[in-house]
Design a protein around this motif. Structure first.
Motif, PDB file in Angstrom:
ATOM      1  N   THR A   3       0.839  -1.199   0.000  1.00  0.00           N
ATOM      2  CA  THR A   3       0.000   0.000   0.000  1.00  0.00           C
ATOM      3  C   THR A   3       0.876   1.252   0.000  1.00  0.00           C
ATOM      4  OG1 THR A   3      -0.135  -0.029   2.406  1.00  0.00           O
ATOM      5  CG2 THR A   3      -1.907  -1.141   1.202  1.00  0.00           C
ATOM      6  N   TYR A   4       2.138   1.093  -0.367  1.00  0.00           N
ATOM      7  CA  TYR A   4       3.063   2.221  -0.391  1.00  0.00           C
ATOM      8  C   TYR A   4       2.579   3.279  -1.366  1.00  0.00           C
ATOM      9  CZ  TYR A   4       7.045   5.118  -1.476  1.00  0.00           C
ATOM     10  OH  TYR A   4       7.854   6.204  -1.690  1.00  0.00           O
ATOM     11  N   LYS A   5       2.604   4.516  -0.930  1.00  0.00           N
ATOM     12  CA  LYS A   5       2.335   5.661  -1.808  1.00  0.00           C
ATOM     13  C   LYS A   5       3.504   6.617  -1.673  1.00  0.00           C
ATOM     14  CE  LYS A   5      -2.647   6.072  -1.907  1.00  0.00           C
ATOM     15  NZ  LYS A   5      -3.799   6.900  -1.558  1.00  0.00           N
ATOM     16  N   PRO A   6       3.935   7.199  -2.788  1.00  0.00           N
ATOM     17  CA  PRO A   6       4.980   8.228  -2.690  1.00  0.00           C
ATOM     18  C   PRO A   6       4.492   9.381  -1.814  1.00  0.00           C
ATOM     19  CG  PRO A   6       4.489   7.691  -4.991  1.00  0.00           C
ATOM     20  CD  PRO A   6       3.477   6.988  -4.146  1.00  0.00           C
ATOM     21  N   ASP A   7       5.434  10.068  -1.178  1.00  0.00           N
ATOM     22  CA  ASP A   7       5.081  11.174  -0.287  1.00  0.00           C
ATOM     23  C   ASP A   7       4.199  12.210  -0.970  1.00  0.00           C
ATOM     24  OD1 ASP A   7       6.381  10.160   1.947  1.00  0.00           O
ATOM     25  OD2 ASP A   7       8.243  11.225   1.525  1.00  0.00           O
TER      26      ASP A   7
END
Length: 74
Positions: A3-7
């Motif tokens: 579920t990683y999203k860029p900052d």
């Protein structure tokens, strides 16, 4: 599944949600870029990218020397 999203995406999603749910109303001034860096714990680049994305979506506008403001929604 990650579920990683860029900052920048995380910042844009959060600000977009605040605009669409009314916590930030048309005409409201967003925190400064420095304040946004502190709030989200990032460097300047993700904040700039998030604001660029929200401008492209027509949600905010920058006013030279004044800051960044929420636009009226159609």
């Amino acid at each position: 599944m990650s579920t990683y999203k860029p900052d920048y995406q995380r910042i844009a999603d959060d600000l977009r949600e605040q605009i669409t749910d009314g916590r930030l109303s048309p005409g409201d001034k967003l925190p400064s870029k420095r304040e946004l860096r502190d709030i989200y714990g990032t460097s300047a680049q993700p904040v700039e990218a998030a604001l660029f994305l929200l401008r492209a979506e027509g949600l905010i506008e920058g006013r030279q020397g004044k800051g960044t403001f929420v636009l009226e929604r159609e």
